[in-house]
Motif scaffolding. Sequence first.
Motif, PDB file in Angstrom:
ATOM      1  N   GLY A  94     -36.604 -18.265 -29.994  1.00 25.97           N
ATOM      2  CA  GLY A  94     -36.505 -18.280 -28.535  1.00 25.97           C
ATOM      3  C   GLY A  94     -35.101 -18.044 -28.038  1.00 25.97           C
ATOM      4  O   GLY A  94     -34.863 -17.972 -26.835  1.00 25.97           O
ATOM      5  N   GLU A  95     -34.143 -17.945 -28.956  1.00 20.74           N
ATOM      6  CA  GLU A  95     -32.732 -17.737 -28.630  1.00 20.74           C
ATOM      7  C   GLU A  95     -32.216 -18.784 -27.642  1.00 20.74           C
ATOM      8  O   GLU A  95     -31.532 -18.478 -26.676  1.00 20.74           O
ATOM      9  N   PHE A  96     -32.562 -20.033 -27.916  1.00 20.59           N
ATOM     10  CA  PHE A  96     -32.068 -21.152 -27.107  1.00 20.59           C
ATOM     11  C   PHE A  96     -30.731 -21.617 -27.661  1.00 20.59           C
ATOM     12  O   PHE A  96     -30.466 -21.471 -28.855  1.00 20.59           O
ATOM     13  N   ASP A  97     -29.908 -22.199 -26.788  1.00 22.73           N
ATOM     14  CA  ASP A  97     -28.660 -22.792 -27.261  1.00 22.73           C
ATOM     15  C   ASP A  97     -28.960 -24.026 -28.101  1.00 22.73           C
ATOM     16  O   ASP A  97     -28.304 -24.283 -29.103  1.00 22.73           O
ATOM     17  N   VAL A  98     -29.944 -24.807 -27.658  1.00 26.02           N
ATOM     18  CA  VAL A  98     -30.325 -26.023 -28.380  1.00 26.02           C
ATOM     19  C   VAL A  98     -31.813 -26.287 -28.157  1.00 26.02           C
ATOM     20  O   VAL A  98     -32.326 -26.065 -27.064  1.00 26.02           O
ATOM     21  N   VAL A  99     -32.481 -26.751 -29.209  1.00 24.20           N
ATOM     22  CA  VAL A  99     -33.886 -27.169 -29.124  1.00 24.20           C
ATOM     23  C   VAL A  99     -33.966 -28.578 -29.677  1.00 24.20           C
ATOM     24  O   VAL A  99     -33.483 -28.855 -30.771  1.00 24.20           O
ATOM     25  N   LEU A 100     -34.590 -29.461 -28.907  1.00 20.63           N
ATOM     26  CA  LEU A 100     -34.780 -30.851 -29.292  1.00 20.63           C
ATOM     27  C   LEU A 100     -36.264 -31.065 -29.526  1.00 20.63           C
ATOM     28  O   LEU A 100     -37.084 -30.683 -28.687  1.00 20.63           O
ATOM     29  N   GLY A 101     -36.629 -31.652 -30.679  1.00 17.00           N
ATOM     30  CA  GLY A 101     -38.034 -31.855 -31.014  1.00 17.00           C
ATOM     31  C   GLY A 101     -38.329 -33.298 -31.355  1.00 17.00           C
ATOM     32  O   GLY A 101     -37.515 -33.989 -31.963  1.00 17.00           O
ATOM     33  N   PHE A 102     -39.522 -33.741 -30.949  1.00 20.00           N
ATOM     34  CA  PHE A 102     -39.980 -35.105 -31.209  1.00 20.00           C
ATOM     35  C   PHE A 102     -41.265 -35.055 -32.027  1.00 20.00           C
ATOM     36  O   PHE A 102     -42.254 -34.482 -31.596  1.00 20.00           O
ATOM     37  N   GLY A 103     -41.237 -35.653 -33.222  1.00 13.57           N
ATOM     38  CA  GLY A 103     -42.406 -35.675 -34.093  1.00 13.57           C
ATOM     39  C   GLY A 103     -43.309 -36.850 -33.795  1.00 13.57           C
ATOM     40  O   GLY A 103     -43.026 -37.701 -32.934  1.00 13.57           O
ATOM     41  N   LEU A 104     -44.407 -36.923 -34.537  1.00 14.36           N
ATOM     42  CA  LEU A 104     -45.402 -37.979 -34.326  1.00 14.36           C
ATOM     43  C   LEU A 104     -44.912 -39.354 -34.758  1.00 14.36           C
ATOM     44  O   LEU A 104     -45.233 -40.353 -34.139  1.00 14.36           O
ATOM     45  N   ASP A 105     -44.140 -39.408 -35.805  1.00 10.92           N
ATOM     46  CA  ASP A 105     -43.728 -40.693 -36.377  1.00 10.92           C
ATOM     47  C   ASP A 105     -42.345 -41.130 -35.915  1.00 10.92           C
ATOM     48  O   ASP A 105     -41.620 -41.781 -36.652  1.00 10.92           O
ATOM     49  N   GLY A 106     -41.959 -40.746 -34.710  1.00  4.68           N
ATOM     50  CA  GLY A 106     -40.648 -41.110 -34.199  1.00  4.68           C
ATOM     51  C   GLY A 106     -39.528 -40.228 -34.697  1.00  4.68           C
ATOM     52  O   GLY A 106     -38.352 -40.542 -34.499  1.00  4.68           O
ATOM     53  N   GLU A 107     -39.874 -39.149 -35.368  1.00  4.73           N
ATOM     54  CA  GLU A 107     -38.849 -38.221 -35.843  1.00  4.73           C
ATOM     55  C   GLU A 107     -38.183 -37.539 -34.655  1.00  4.73           C
ATOM     56  O   GLU A 107     -38.836 -37.235 -33.668  1.00  4.73           O
ATOM     57  N   ILE A 108     -36.905 -37.299 -34.786  1.00  5.46           N
ATOM     58  CA  ILE A 108     -36.164 -36.545 -33.777  1.00  5.46           C
ATOM     59  C   ILE A 108     -35.323 -35.522 -34.524  1.00  5.46           C
ATOM     60  O   ILE A 108     -34.569 -35.870 -35.440  1.00  5.46           O
ATOM     61  N   GLU A 109     -35.453 -34.274 -34.142  1.00  2.00           N
ATOM     62  CA  GLU A 109     -34.673 -33.201 -34.752  1.00  2.00           C
ATOM     63  C   GLU A 109     -34.108 -32.311 -33.660  1.00  2.00           C
ATOM     64  O   GLU A 109     -34.692 -32.198 -32.581  1.00  2.00           O
ATOM     65  N   ALA A 110     -32.998 -31.695 -33.939  1.00  2.00           N
ATOM     66  CA  ALA A 110     -32.385 -30.756 -32.993  1.00  2.00           C
ATOM     67  C   ALA A 110     -31.693 -29.654 -33.780  1.00  2.00           C
ATOM     68  O   ALA A 110     -31.150 -29.898 -34.846  1.00  2.00           O
ATOM     69  N   GLU A 111     -31.735 -28.469 -33.224  1.00  2.00           N
ATOM     70  CA  GLU A 111     -31.008 -27.329 -33.779  1.00  2.00           C
ATOM     71  C   GLU A 111     -30.270 -26.661 -32.629  1.00  2.00           C
ATOM     72  O   GLU A 111     -30.746 -26.659 -31.494  1.00  2.00           O
ATOM     73  N   ALA A 112     -29.106 -26.099 -32.940  1.00  2.00           N
ATOM     74  CA  ALA A 112     -28.286 -25.498 -31.891  1.00  2.00           C
ATOM     75  C   ALA A 112     -27.528 -24.300 -32.441  1.00  2.00           C
ATOM     76  O   ALA A 112     -27.420 -24.111 -33.654  1.00  2.00           O
ATOM     77  N   ILE A 113     -26.972 -23.532 -31.513  1.00  2.00           N
ATOM     78  CA  ILE A 113     -26.122 -22.413 -31.902  1.00  2.00           C
ATOM     79  C   ILE A 113     -24.854 -22.974 -32.548  1.00  2.00           C
ATOM     80  O   ILE A 113     -24.536 -24.150 -32.400  1.00  2.00           O
ATOM     81  N   ASP A 114     -24.135 -22.126 -33.240  1.00  2.92           N
ATOM     82  CA  ASP A 114     -22.946 -22.572 -33.974  1.00  2.92           C
ATOM     83  C   ASP A 114     -21.904 -23.222 -33.072  1.00  2.92           C
ATOM     84  O   ASP A 114     -21.231 -24.160 -33.482  1.00  2.92           O
ATOM     85  N   ASP A 115     -21.764 -22.740 -31.843  1.00  6.70           N
ATOM     86  CA  ASP A 115     -20.760 -23.297 -30.934  1.00  6.70           C
ATOM     87  C   ASP A 115     -21.021 -24.770 -30.616  1.00  6.70           C
ATOM     88  O   ASP A 115     -20.103 -25.507 -30.292  1.00  6.70           O
ATOM     89  N   LEU A 116     -22.272 -25.182 -30.698  1.00  7.75           N
ATOM     90  CA  LEU A 116     -22.628 -26.572 -30.394  1.00  7.75           C
ATOM     91  C   LEU A 116     -22.914 -27.379 -31.649  1.00  7.75           C
ATOM     92  O   LEU A 116     -23.390 -28.505 -31.562  1.00  7.75           O
TER      93      LEU A 116
END
Length: 192
Positions: A94-116
């Motif tokens: 999606g070419e987002f600067d950052v994506v924040l994701g929430f899983g079923l078991d309370g997982e939290i993950e994020a990915e971002a561009i290199d600048d962030l």
Amino acid sequence: MKPLRYLALTCAWLLASVLGFAQIVSAEQPGPVISALSTDGVFVHSSRENNIDRQRLADVVESADEFGIRMAIIVPADPLPDLRAFVLRVQQGGEFDVVLGFGLDGEIEAEAIDDLGSDRLSALTATRALDGSPEELSAVFLEELATNPPTGLPNSMRTIIRWVIILLGLLGLTVVVEQIMRSRSKRGQPAA
């Protein structure tokens, strides 16, 4: 009797294959999720809609836009192959600067561009340390991401600089000692 056994085994195998295929089909793929993010930057799987305030998540995404960050928030039910890889695939696709994701078991993950990159890590660490709903944690993540003070040089870079200075000092000292030794040896030689 054998034909019935083969028929039963074949039916069992077909049923298992169909059920396994149904599970694969029900799992989210990044393509449809990226398409769904185009409206407000938020994807919430239909099985999780009852527990999520979509508008609050959309407000966080809108606030990120004010900081100049193109953000997306995803709340999938069955990301393939796991939440972290899924978030990365959505961020890149999606070419987002950052994506924040929430899983079923309370997982939290994020990915971002290199600048962030380093800001994402500190924001993700701060968010994981808290308890709360995805709406609250999204707001905390953005606040940490946007207000993270600019860091100075990383410790590894400071160590490298320190060693370069030490080595340059030793090189300079070696040159001075060599010059002194040469001048002494020339003085000790008889005149021609």
